[in-house]
Write a protein that holds these residues in place. Sequence first.
Motif, PDB file in Angstrom:
ATOM      1  N   THR A 214     -57.729  28.572  17.024  1.00 17.69           N
ATOM      2  CA  THR A 214     -58.520  27.957  18.082  1.00 17.69           C
ATOM      3  C   THR A 214     -59.841  27.468  17.517  1.00 17.69           C
ATOM      4  N   ILE A 215     -60.248  26.295  17.967  1.00 14.50           N
ATOM      5  CA  ILE A 215     -61.489  25.653  17.545  1.00 14.50           C
ATOM      6  C   ILE A 215     -62.318  25.430  18.804  1.00 14.50           C
ATOM      7  N   LYS A 216     -63.612  25.691  18.728  1.00 17.99           N
ATOM      8  CA  LYS A 216     -64.478  25.537  19.906  1.00 17.99           C
ATOM      9  C   LYS A 216     -65.673  24.651  19.592  1.00 17.99           C
ATOM     10  N   GLY A 217     -65.951  23.718  20.495  1.00 20.04           N
ATOM     11  CA  GLY A 217     -67.128  22.865  20.395  1.00 20.04           C
ATOM     12  C   GLY A 217     -66.882  21.602  19.590  1.00 20.04           C
ATOM     13  N   ARG A 218     -67.627  20.566  19.933  1.00 22.81           N
ATOM     14  CA  ARG A 218     -67.427  19.253  19.311  1.00 22.81           C
ATOM     15  C   ARG A 218     -67.594  19.257  17.798  1.00 22.81           C
ATOM     16  N   GLN A 219     -68.590  19.951  17.284  1.00 23.63           N
ATOM     17  CA  GLN A 219     -68.812  19.921  15.833  1.00 23.63           C
ATOM     18  C   GLN A 219     -67.615  20.505  15.083  1.00 23.63           C
ATOM     19  N   GLU A 220     -67.070  21.611  15.574  1.00 24.58           N
ATOM     20  CA  GLU A 220     -65.897  22.211  14.930  1.00 24.58           C
ATOM     21  C   GLU A 220     -64.654  21.339  15.117  1.00 24.58           C
ATOM     22  N   ILE A 221     -64.562  20.687  16.268  1.00 28.35           N
ATOM     23  CA  ILE A 221     -63.433  19.779  16.512  1.00 28.35           C
ATOM     24  C   ILE A 221     -63.494  18.595  15.550  1.00 28.35           C
ATOM     25  N   LYS A 222     -64.684  18.078  15.295  1.00 24.49           N
ATOM     26  CA  LYS A 222     -64.834  16.986  14.322  1.00 24.49           C
ATOM     27  C   LYS A 222     -64.361  17.443  12.942  1.00 24.49           C
ATOM     28  N   LYS A 223     -64.791  18.624  12.520  1.00 26.58           N
ATOM     29  CA  LYS A 223     -64.376  19.156  11.220  1.00 26.58           C
ATOM     30  C   LYS A 223     -62.856  19.274  11.162  1.00 26.58           C
ATOM     31  N   PHE A 224     -62.252  19.789  12.243  1.00 22.48           N
ATOM     32  CA  PHE A 224     -60.800  19.922  12.289  1.00 22.48           C
ATOM     33  C   PHE A 224     -60.112  18.578  12.112  1.00 22.48           C
ATOM     34  N   PHE A 225     -60.524  17.577  12.894  1.00 23.47           N
ATOM     35  CA  PHE A 225     -59.852  16.275  12.830  1.00 23.47           C
ATOM     36  C   PHE A 225     -60.044  15.593  11.475  1.00 23.47           C
ATOM     37  N   HIS A 226     -61.210  15.725  10.884  1.00 22.94           N
ATOM     38  CA  HIS A 226     -61.401  15.143   9.549  1.00 22.94           C
ATOM     39  C   HIS A 226     -60.454  15.808   8.546  1.00 22.94           C
ATOM     40  N   LYS A 227     -60.357  17.114   8.603  1.00 21.77           N
ATOM     41  CA  LYS A 227     -59.470  17.842   7.682  1.00 21.77           C
ATOM     42  C   LYS A 227     -58.009  17.511   7.980  1.00 21.77           C
ATOM     43  N   TYR A 228     -57.643  17.486   9.256  1.00 21.53           N
ATOM     44  CA  TYR A 228     -56.285  17.164   9.692  1.00 21.53           C
ATOM     45  C   TYR A 228     -55.859  15.797   9.164  1.00 21.53           C
ATOM     46  N   MET A 229     -56.723  14.790   9.341  1.00 29.89           N
ATOM     47  CA  MET A 229     -56.373  13.441   8.894  1.00 29.89           C
ATOM     48  C   MET A 229     -56.321  13.352   7.372  1.00 29.89           C
ATOM     49  N   SER A 230     -57.128  14.145   6.669  1.00 34.31           N
ATOM     50  CA  SER A 230     -57.057  14.122   5.208  1.00 34.31           C
ATOM     51  C   SER A 230     -55.742  14.709   4.710  1.00 34.31           C
ATOM     52  N   VAL A 231     -55.148  15.612   5.495  1.00 29.27           N
ATOM     53  CA  VAL A 231     -53.869  16.221   5.124  1.00 29.27           C
ATOM     54  C   VAL A 231     -52.699  15.313   5.510  1.00 29.27           C
ATOM     55  N   ILE A 232     -52.706  14.790   6.739  1.00 28.34           N
ATOM     56  CA  ILE A 232     -51.530  14.032   7.184  1.00 28.34           C
ATOM     57  C   ILE A 232     -51.590  12.549   6.807  1.00 28.34           C
ATOM     58  N   GLY A 233     -52.777  12.023   6.517  1.00 29.98           N
ATOM     59  CA  GLY A 233     -52.881  10.603   6.174  1.00 29.98           C
ATOM     60  C   GLY A 233     -52.629   9.735   7.396  1.00 29.98           C
ATOM     61  N   ASN A 234     -51.928   8.664   7.220  1.00 28.07           N
ATOM     62  CA  ASN A 234     -51.630   7.759   8.327  1.00 28.07           C
ATOM     63  C   ASN A 234     -50.543   8.315   9.227  1.00 28.07           C
ATOM     64  N   ILE A 235     -50.621   7.933  10.483  1.00 27.75           N
ATOM     65  CA  ILE A 235     -49.623   8.325  11.475  1.00 27.75           C
ATOM     66  C   ILE A 235     -48.829   7.078  11.847  1.00 27.75           C
ATOM     67  N   ASP A 236     -47.516   7.137  11.670  1.00 23.77           N
ATOM     68  CA  ASP A 236     -46.634   6.046  12.070  1.00 23.77           C
ATOM     69  C   ASP A 236     -45.726   6.581  13.173  1.00 23.77           C
ATOM     70  N   VAL A 237     -46.091   6.310  14.429  1.00 23.37           N
ATOM     71  CA  VAL A 237     -45.381   6.852  15.589  1.00 23.37           C
ATOM     72  C   VAL A 237     -44.004   6.213  15.695  1.00 23.37           C
ATOM     73  N   LYS A 238     -42.995   7.066  15.821  1.00 26.01           N
ATOM     74  CA  LYS A 238     -41.605   6.619  15.976  1.00 26.01           C
ATOM     75  C   LYS A 238     -41.145   6.699  17.428  1.00 26.01           C
ATOM     76  N   THR A 239     -41.490   7.785  18.111  1.00 22.18           N
ATOM     77  CA  THR A 239     -41.153   7.943  19.529  1.00 22.18           C
ATOM     78  C   THR A 239     -42.352   8.552  20.239  1.00 22.18           C
ATOM     79  N   LEU A 240     -42.486   8.235  21.527  1.00 22.65           N
ATOM     80  CA  LEU A 240     -43.577   8.774  22.319  1.00 22.65           C
ATOM     81  C   LEU A 240     -43.118   8.944  23.761  1.00 22.65           C
ATOM     82  N   ASP A 241     -43.285  10.144  24.280  1.00 22.07           N
ATOM     83  CA  ASP A 241     -43.064  10.431  25.693  1.00 22.07           C
ATOM     84  C   ASP A 241     -44.403  10.852  26.273  1.00 22.07           C
TER      85      ASP A 241
END
Length: 123
Positions: free
Chosen positions: A54-81
């Motif tokens: 669990t992550i709390k607060g905007r600053q920690e959420i920013k850190k999470f998303f930066h790290k997340y995107m550095s790991v997964i790279g680009n997202i190429d959506v195939k299906t979406l519901d």
Amino acid sequence: MTTAIASPSRKFFDAHLEAIAAGKIDEMVDRDYAEDAVITTFFNGFPDRPAPFTIKGRQEIKKFFHKYMSVIGNIDVKTLDFTETETSIFFQATFTSNLGLATVGDAWYMQNGKIAHHFGFWV
């Protein structure tokens, strides 16, 4: 042929994904998440942080998303519901990334037009 008009929740969702794709993580978090927002996620791509966590607060959420995107790279959506209620947005998607094919599901509880609690599932 008629074109369906996107709901405000769908427009919010689309803008959220567009910001992520454009690398505008800080802007997206400031715009889309409540100041005291919480993310609970089952993302298992961080070797130093086993899921779930669990992550709390905007600053920690920013850190999470930066790290997340550095790991997964680009997202190429195939299906979406996508579906929504008066207070929530739900989606399930498959996409390819640096980690291969993934199936994700998210539930966003909304308050005052912002994400207050974000639950993320990763398969």
